[in-house]
Write an enzyme that holds these catalytic residues in place. Structure first.
Site, mmCIF file in Angstrom:
data_model
loop_
_atom_site.group_PDB
_atom_site.id
_atom_site.type_symbol
_atom_site.label_atom_id
_atom_site.label_comp_id
_atom_site.label_asym_id
_atom_site.label_seq_id
_atom_site.Cartn_x
_atom_site.Cartn_y
_atom_site.Cartn_z
ATOM 1 N N LYS A 156 -1.065 -4.139 -2.370
ATOM 2 C CA LYS A 156 -1.390 -4.104 -0.936
ATOM 3 C C LYS A 156 -2.902 -3.993 -0.719
ATOM 4 O O LYS A 156 -3.463 -4.623 0.192
ATOM 5 C CB LYS A 156 -0.672 -2.925 -0.276
ATOM 6 C CG LYS A 156 0.851 -3.097 -0.223
ATOM 7 C CD LYS A 156 1.531 -1.852 0.301
ATOM 8 C CE LYS A 156 3.044 -2.062 0.367
ATOM 9 N NZ LYS A 156 3.763 -0.861 0.826
ATOM 10 N N SER A 196 8.000 0.500 4.274
ATOM 11 C CA SER A 196 6.585 0.893 4.336
ATOM 12 C C SER A 196 5.913 0.478 5.642
ATOM 13 O O SER A 196 4.697 0.500 5.736
ATOM 14 C CB SER A 196 5.828 0.291 3.151
ATOM 15 O OG SER A 196 5.872 -1.115 3.213
#
Length: 778
Positions: free
Chosen positions: A720, A677
């Site tokens: 996140k 990511s």
């Protein structure tokens, strides 16, 4: 045979008795008709006809109830007894048959004809007599109920018919068989019948003898065992062992009966108990069997708690014990609702996945309380031996069941809430794969007959509600993960932590440190400061430790008498906890070139990463540092290749790779970093370094990149986003395909963040760089 003669005589019916010719015996007569028949016989010539009733239960028999063949007899003597009964002595003379019933008013009067036996002897008759005598002698020896004198008296009889009658009178025959012999007028036929009867009786006696011998042997063995046991008891008593093994066996038998085991388990338990009784106490096997029996007895086989299916009560308990975690609470209440409707739902298998300290274990305990079930916890951290789950085979003294069966024993019921803690921390080695053994435990189609190597008998786990906890789902094997319903607990927002600290953590710590309710007061702004500057975590463990520190220092102040009440404000936090540990927020203070803020998902929740890129004169060497994993290295290579292919469009010198060495670094180099990511973050940092355009400091980003510049979806957006919120970022760039995950983010966090959904790197650069860069070169 002589010609029959006819007589008119009284008839005396007999019950259960038959008189043969030449026999002399006593009879007791009590019935009115019978007495009158006797008196009539005594008045006349003492002759009377005796015949037997077909049904002995009749008191007043009619003509059809009497056999027509009987015995013509003479009354030798008659004596009246005090009780009104008459005792007579009669002598059988000849066989006789009723020709006609003359009268049945006061007594039966009949006309009978008599039959004499044929006294002539031929060779066949002689042979038959000898055979009958031999058989009778053998019978007497086998039976031992007939005296030798009886046999001697029979051998003196010369008349064949009379001999057959006398022998049959000594045999244990039924009345019908005796009547048949009485009715057999032919002497040879009569002897043949007697021979057949004696032969059959001999066969019966042989069988009785064999059966008797078997019974005798069995009795002798039983008596011997009883005698030896009594001796053993006496010896044990003398040695001071009060009851010895006998007392233990009796105790174990009682426990086994009370354990309510299934039939197949009960059979095994009794078999092992029998073995235990026979094995000497000093033998090691004795201890193994005893231990095994104790396990069988102590396991719950049918004991169960009744579920409290009050959904409102359960909801209240869950809300009181935990703040937030709405999705998990909703799942438990759904289970309760279905259970109430069906009353037969198999126990679900939930896996609470999330970083440490978010309340996974305590949530499982609250679920047990809300269901009114027993709670048992088994830690799987560090388990790497298959036998830890399935148990050891009973081949040595130290063998034990696996942790699942141990947990069931501890629970005491067949339907507890069973917590499999740290299921992701299991590993494997040469001793087997415990995660493979867990497949049977956590499969609703199989766990109704779970097999433990130690117990050996199948055990029903289908009613157990299994709850597993894990920090990192990626380390759980696919087949095992497939058997569980994953419920992700991402972490808490600052507001949720504040509520948890006020409502749960602080009251708990105050109580544990012996402080009274009004002695310590911590203001909301002080708790917020602790959350921001003294902790950095997804859960609340560090927060609880900091509150415990304040409680300890407060206890010291109270005990020393300095103050009677302590109030902690935002300004006085440092007096208790010292200088701040963390800087609140990770956002840069100003926009910087070549420094991008990425969002990462770790086993302890979400986190922010600073990705730095620097250029130096060289020949295009790409250096990656910061203990990056293979996936992140590949992301960096992909970003580098994409920028080379689009250099002209991005206003970058197309030959930059020949003039500069590029160094990509992720700080905190001691911490391993990996994951798919970081692609767009590295690409943005590279473009910024190569173009000299700063990156916006309030922007965080996450997403993977392809060589064509497409942005691929990622996982852990909720975690996140929470880390970005903690870090003070206000804008998050994320893949367009992750739009569906935004709804999972708490509303209080969504309000403070702006989400930019992108599908190509060009869009990322447009929002991340200060001046913006697009494919037209603006």
């Amino acid at each position: 045979m002589a010609k029959p003669k006819e007589y008119n005589v009284p008839l005396l019916p007999l019950r259960g008795l038959l008189v043969y010719p030449t026999m002399v015996l006593h009879l007791d007569v009590g019935r009115e008709k019978s007495v009158q028949a006797l008196e009539k016989a005594m008045v006349d010539d003492h002759y009377i006809f005796l015949t037997t009733q077909k049904d002995i239960s009749l008191d007043e028999p009619a003509e059809e109830d009497l056999y027509s063949m009987g015995t013509f007899t003479k009354v030798k003597q008659m004596l009246k007894l005090p009780n009104g009964t008459i005792r007579v002595l009669v002598e059988g003379l000849k066989r006789a048959e009723v020709v006609e019933f003359l009268s049945d008013t006061d007594y039966f009067s009949v006309s009978v004809q008599t039959f004499d036996d044929d006294e002539s002897k031929d060779a066949e008759l002689q042979a038959l007599m000898r055979t009958m005598l031999d058989y009778f002698e053998q019978y007497i020896k086998m039976s031992k109920k007939i005296s030798a004198e009886t046999y001697a008296s029979v051998t003196d009889i010369e008349e064949p018919g009379r001999m057959a009658d006398i022998i049959s009178s000594h045999l244990p025959l039924k009345l019908k068989e005796k009547q048949t012999i009485l009715e057999t007028l032919d002497v040879k036929e009569r002897i043949n019948r007697v021979i057949d009867i004696i032969h059959n009786e001999k066969e019966v006696l042989n069988l009785e003898k064999k059966i008797g011998q078997r019974v005798k042997k069995s009795m002798e063995r039983t008596q011997k065992e009883y005698y030896l046991r009594e001796q053993m008891k006496a010896i044990q008593k003398e040695l001071g062992d009060k009851e010895g093994k006998t007392g233990e066996v009796a105790e174990l038998t009682e426990k086994i009966e009370k354990a309510e085991m299934p039939e197949h388990v009960l059979k095994t338990a009794l078999k092992e108990l029998d073995r235990y009784e026979k094995v000497p106490s000093s033998s090691a096997e004795s201890a193994v069997i005893r231990n095994y029996l104790e396990w069988l007895i102590s396991l719950p086989w049918t004991q169960a708690t009744e579920d409290d299916l009050d959904i409102h009560k359960a909801e209240k308990i869950l809300h009181e014990d935990h703040y937030g975690l709405e999705k998990v609470k909703e799942r438990v209440l759904e289970y309760l609702a279905v259970q109430k409707l069906t009353n037969s739902l198999k126990g679900p298998i939930l896996c609470l996945a999330g970083p440490p300290g978010v309340g996974k274990t305590s949530l499982a305990r609250s679920i047990a309380t809300s269901l009114n079930r027993h709670f048992v916890r088994v830690s799987l951290g560090g388990v790497r031996d298959e036998s830890e789950i399935r148990g050891h085979r009973r081949t040595y003294v130290g063998a034990m069941p696996g942790r699942v069966i141990q947990g069931m024993k501890k629970a005491g019921t067949i339907n507890p809430v069973f917590l499999l803690d740290e299921i992701d921390k299991m590993s494997n080695d040469f001793r087997g794969d415990p995660s493979a053994a867990m497949l049977e435990v956590l499969d609703p189609e199989q766990n109704h007959s779970f097999s433990d190597h130690y117990i050996e008998e199948t055990y029903d786990l289908s009613k157990v509600m299994f709850i597993a906890t894990a920090n990192n789902l990626s380390t759980i094997p696919g087949p095992l993960r497939d058997r569980m319903e994953i419920i992700t607990i991402a972490g808490y927002t600052e507001l949720e932590k504040l509520h948890i600290a006020k409502d749960h953590l602080l009251p708990k710590q105050v109580k544990e440190h012996g402080l009274s309710k009004g002695v310590l007061q911590i203001r909301d702004e002080a708790i917020t400061k602790i959350i921001r500057y003294y902790t950095r975590e997804a859960g609340v463990r560090s927060l609880e430790r900091q509150l415990a520190t304040i409680c300890r220092k407060t206890a010291k102040i109270i005990v020393s008498g300095t103050k009677k009440k302590v109030i902690v404000t935002e300004k006085s936090v440092e007096e208790f906890l010292g200088k701040t540990i963390f800087r609140y927020g990770q956002a840069e203070l100003e926009n910087q070139v070549g420094v991008a803020t990425g969002l990462a998902y770790t086993t302890v929740g979400g986190d922010t990463l600073q990705i730095e890129v620097s250029l130096a004169p060289g020949k295009g060497k790409l250096v990656l540092t910061g203990k990056l994993g293979d996936v992140m290295k590949e992301s960096a290579q992909a970003a580098f290749s994409y920028i080379r292919s689009k250099a002209g469009e991005l206003n970058i010198d197309e030959n930059f790779h020949e003039k500069h060495d590029i160094h990509i670094h992720v700080p905190e180099g001691a911490v391993p970093k990996d994951g798919p990511s970081a692609g767009i973050t590295i690409a943005t940092a590279l473009v910024s370094a190569l173009t000299g355009i700063p990156i916006r400091r309030e922007v965080g980003m996450t997403g993977e990149i392809t060589l064509r510049g497409r942005v691929l979806p990622i996982g852990g957006l909720k975690e996140k986003s929470l880390s970005a919120h903690r870090a003070g970022l206000t804008k998050i760039i994320c893949p367009k395909d992750n739009e569906k995950d935004i709804d999972d983010i708490p509303e209080s966090v969504r309000e403070d963040l702006t989400f930019v959904l992108v599908s190509h790197v060009d869009e990322v650069l447009k929002h991340a760089l200060v001046d913006g860069v697009n494919n037209e070169g603006n």
